[in-house]
Design an enzyme around this catalytic site. Sequence first.
Site, PDB file in Angstrom:
ATOM      1  N   LYS A   1       1.062  -1.281   0.020  1.00 37.19           N
ATOM      2  CA  LYS A   1      -0.035   0.047   0.038  1.00 37.19           C
ATOM      3  C   LYS A   1       0.927   0.980   0.054  1.00 37.19           C
ATOM      4  CE  LYS A   1      -1.499   1.629   4.005  1.00 37.19           C
ATOM      5  NZ  LYS A   1      -1.759   2.973   4.295  1.00 37.19           N
ATOM      6  N   ASN A   2       2.014   1.190   1.000  1.00 33.90           N
ATOM      7  CA  ASN A   2       2.855   2.472   1.040  1.00 33.90           C
ATOM      8  C   ASN A   2       3.810   2.797   0.078  1.00 33.90           C
ATOM      9  OD1 ASN A   2       1.033   3.000   3.318  1.00 33.90           O
ATOM     10  ND2 ASN A   2       2.714   2.573   4.845  1.00 33.90           N
TER      11      ASN A   2
ATOM     12  N   CYS B   1      -5.531  12.115  12.375  1.00 32.10           N
ATOM     13  CA  CYS B   1      -5.985  10.870  12.602  1.00 32.10           C
ATOM     14  C   CYS B   1      -5.824  10.294  14.026  1.00 32.10           C
ATOM     15  CB  CYS B   1      -5.387   9.859  11.555  1.00 32.10           C
ATOM     16  SG  CYS B   1      -3.857   9.322  11.827  1.00 32.10           S
TER      17      CYS B   1
ATOM     18  N   ARG C   1      -0.387  14.505  12.267  1.00 29.59           N
ATOM     19  CA  ARG C   1       0.070  14.542  10.830  1.00 29.59           C
ATOM     20  C   ARG C   1       0.264  15.867  10.062  1.00 29.59           C
ATOM     21  NH1 ARG C   1      -1.567   9.189   9.806  1.00 29.59           N
ATOM     22  NH2 ARG C   1       0.159   8.900   8.276  1.00 29.59           N
TER      23      ARG C   1
ATOM     24  N   ASP D   1       4.807   0.683  11.987  1.00 23.05           N
ATOM     25  CA  ASP D   1       3.774   0.120  11.700  1.00 23.05           C
ATOM     26  C   ASP D   1       3.343  -1.289  12.153  1.00 23.05           C
ATOM     27  OD1 ASP D   1       3.566   1.759   8.342  1.00 23.05           O
ATOM     28  OD2 ASP D   1       2.948   2.318  10.469  1.00 23.05           O
TER      29      ASP D   1
ATOM     30  N   ARG E   1      -8.527  -0.706   4.892  1.00 25.20           N
ATOM     31  CA  ARG E   1      -7.628   0.491   4.187  1.00 25.20           C
ATOM     32  C   ARG E   1      -6.284  -0.082   3.591  1.00 25.20           C
ATOM     33  NH1 ARG E   1      -6.291   5.058   7.726  1.00 25.20           N
ATOM     34  NH2 ARG E   1      -4.879   5.498   6.106  1.00 25.20           N
TER      35      ARG E   1
HETATM   36  C1  EPZ Z   1       4.108   7.065   6.270  1.00 25.41           C
HETATM   37  O1  EPZ Z   1       3.196   8.141   6.911  1.00 25.41           O
HETATM   38  C2  EPZ Z   1       3.285   5.939   6.248  1.00 25.41           C
HETATM   39  N1  EPZ Z   1       2.145   6.288   5.168  1.00 25.41           N
HETATM   40  C3  EPZ Z   1       2.916   5.497   7.559  1.00 25.41           C
HETATM   41  O2  EPZ Z   1       2.160   4.277   7.551  1.00 25.41           O
HETATM   42  C4  EPZ Z   1       4.105   5.248   8.491  1.00 25.41           C
HETATM   43  O3  EPZ Z   1       3.613   4.818   9.418  1.00 25.41           O
HETATM   44  C5  EPZ Z   1       5.013   6.351   8.222  1.00 25.41           C
HETATM   45  O4  EPZ Z   1       5.434   6.936   7.008  1.00 25.41           O
HETATM   46  C6  EPZ Z   1       6.489   6.232   9.074  1.00 25.41           C
HETATM   47  O5  EPZ Z   1       7.162   5.163   8.664  1.00 25.41           O
HETATM   48  C7  EPZ Z   1       2.268   5.987   3.967  1.00 25.41           C
HETATM   49  O6  EPZ Z   1       3.629   5.642   3.518  1.00 25.41           O
HETATM   50  C8  EPZ Z   1       1.166   6.427   3.133  1.00 25.41           C
HETATM   51  P1  EPZ Z   1       6.261  10.523   8.114  1.00 25.41           P
HETATM   52  P2  EPZ Z   1       3.866   9.606   6.778  1.00 25.41           P
HETATM   53  O7  EPZ Z   1       6.139  11.773   7.318  1.00 25.41           O
HETATM   54  O8  EPZ Z   1       4.721   9.930   5.521  1.00 25.41           O
HETATM   55  C9  EPZ Z   1       6.386  13.981  11.371  1.00 25.41           C
HETATM   56  C10 EPZ Z   1       0.118   2.927   7.605  1.00 25.41           C
HETATM   57  O9  EPZ Z   1      -0.173   2.402   8.805  1.00 25.41           O
HETATM   58  N2  EPZ Z   1       6.031  14.969  10.219  1.00 25.41           N
HETATM   59  O10 EPZ Z   1       7.519   9.776   8.147  1.00 25.41           O
HETATM   60  O11 EPZ Z   1       2.782  10.494   7.143  1.00 25.41           O
HETATM   61  C11 EPZ Z   1       5.064  13.110  11.567  1.00 25.41           C
HETATM   62  O12 EPZ Z   1       4.131  13.766  12.408  1.00 25.41           O
HETATM   63  C12 EPZ Z   1       0.917   4.215   7.746  1.00 25.41           C
HETATM   64  O13 EPZ Z   1       0.271   2.406   6.699  1.00 25.41           O
HETATM   65  C13 EPZ Z   1       6.191  16.299  10.502  1.00 25.41           C
HETATM   66  O14 EPZ Z   1       6.331  16.593  11.742  1.00 25.41           O
HETATM   67  O15 EPZ Z   1       5.029   9.657   7.922  1.00 25.41           O
HETATM   68  C14 EPZ Z   1       5.558  11.978  12.333  1.00 25.41           C
HETATM   69  O16 EPZ Z   1       5.753  12.270  13.779  1.00 25.41           O
HETATM   70  C15 EPZ Z   1       0.234   5.112   9.295  1.00 25.41           C
HETATM   71  N3  EPZ Z   1       6.075  16.988   9.488  1.00 25.41           N
HETATM   72  C16 EPZ Z   1       6.930  11.899  11.737  1.00 25.41           C
HETATM   73  O17 EPZ Z   1       7.078  13.061  11.008  1.00 25.41           O
HETATM   74  C17 EPZ Z   1       5.771  16.793   8.170  1.00 25.41           C
HETATM   75  O18 EPZ Z   1       5.881  17.598   7.256  1.00 25.41           O
HETATM   76  C18 EPZ Z   1       7.158  10.898  10.513  1.00 25.41           C
HETATM   77  O19 EPZ Z   1       6.025  11.142   9.703  1.00 25.41           O
HETATM   78  C19 EPZ Z   1       5.504  15.462   7.953  1.00 25.41           C
HETATM   79  C20 EPZ Z   1       5.891  14.399   9.098  1.00 25.41           C
END
Ligand code: EPZ
Length: 419
Positions: A22-23, A118, A123, A307, A399
């Site tokens: 998915k990711n 969420c 996010r 995850d 999802r």
């Molecule tokens: C991706 O989410 C995945 N989703 C998530 O999987 C996964 O848990 C996550 O990466 C971490 O590996 C997809 O790939 C669609 P991040 P993403 O940006 O990109 C902070 C699942 O269950 N952050 O790496 O949203 C954020 O709040 C999902 O399949 C900022 O502060 O994760 C978090 O604390 C859940 N500012 C950390 O960084 C930003 O602009 C990591 O988030 C972006 C992120």
Amino acid sequence: MDKLEVYGARKLKGKVLISGSKNASLPILAASILSNKKIILKNLPNVKDIKTMIKLLGSIGSSVRYLKNKNSIEIKNKSKIKTFASYNLVKTMRAGILVLGPMLAKYGNAKVSTPGGCTIGVRPIDIHLKALGKLGVNYKIIDGYVYANSKKKLKGAKIKFPKISVGATENLIIAASMAEGSTILSNCAIEPEVKDLVNFINCMGGKIKWIGKRTIKIEGVKNFKEVKYTIMPDRIEAGTYLIAAAVTEGNLKILGINPNIIRTEIEILKKLGLKIKIEKNQINVVGVKDIKSINLKTSPYPGFPTDLQAQLMVLLCMSKKISTISEEIFENRFMHVAELNRMGAKIKTKGNKAFIEGNTKFKSAELMATDLRASVSLILAALIAKGKTTINRIYHLDRGYEEIEKKLRKLGAKIKRVS
Ligand code: EPZ
């Protein structure tokens, strides 16, 4: 609303084939906006988030049609599309924000809904936006929408991410693929799904190179060529079945996954006492009675993935001693704890740390799923709790897990969906 009824206790035995990731699919679908040529994608998982992203592409004017089955599609973009992604599509699938990069790179403007939070966290997208600003994008957020534009074509730049972010890395890789000149991105996320995105863009004519462990060099190109691409397997689904075998003291052959991309998870499960044998594209796992304890932190790849945190927590409940898990990525990813405690687990949380007492005899109960990965952890616990467990709000599950009841039933689980 659908719910699941799971009858325990059952051991899982047999073979399970892992679906597409998915990711990896979500950023690759977003990147398809860059090209006006035909794109064929294979091995997409048939899950809600992918259907939502396909709907989003359709809403902006891409023509997307399924080929022989729900796992392969053909995408054809017109030269002009609507550079708008609505709240009702982005709110349930936060990866919708990934269409921002390609829209700006190709059309110089975009109105995209902010993802909204969420249950696992706020996010934010500040890292995405600041980095896009360095490519020459002006943006403001009004009434929950990002209004972004660039006076001229995006211009390559040197960008160091302040924090590792999968989504921000992906958004910038896609945007820089059509920017003028070259872009260097450092402190990138290096999840296998990010690498799959890079491979996809290169297959359609992009010029992206890893020049360091977390550093990428991207030469912008003007247009792309036709491409046929097969999405990588889902390592989180594979990890979930590994843990399911462990939790039920079962015996599983997990097919269609390259063990190298879940090496950390395999090492940790071996440390917990599990017997795991890896072959080329297959992992054999046998559950054991004595599960050891561990103190674990989730971290960006190649660390232990957030995850799989909820799923591992169920396994640690079977250990004889106290274990701890520190959730280092998201600020509120312990929503499954209250539900597991209602099944007899003894888990305490303090901030981002969970203390799992172990020696748990899970009891069946009526439960509420809260997010995608928490939902599956409730199924794992229900598989070992005697009697019938009902899990409500399983739209979260749909999802990200393809045909999970069917796959589990084939492995001996007694599980049914009740509408
Ligand atoms: C991706 O989410 C995945 N989703 C998530 O999987 C996964 O848990 C996550 O990466 C971490 O590996 C997809 O790939 C669609 P991040 P993403 O940006 O990109 C902070 C699942 O269950 N952050 O790496 O949203 C954020 O709040 C999902 O399949 C900022 O502060 O994760 C978090 O604390 C859940 N500012 C950390 O960084 C930003 O602009 C990591 O988030 C972006 C992120």
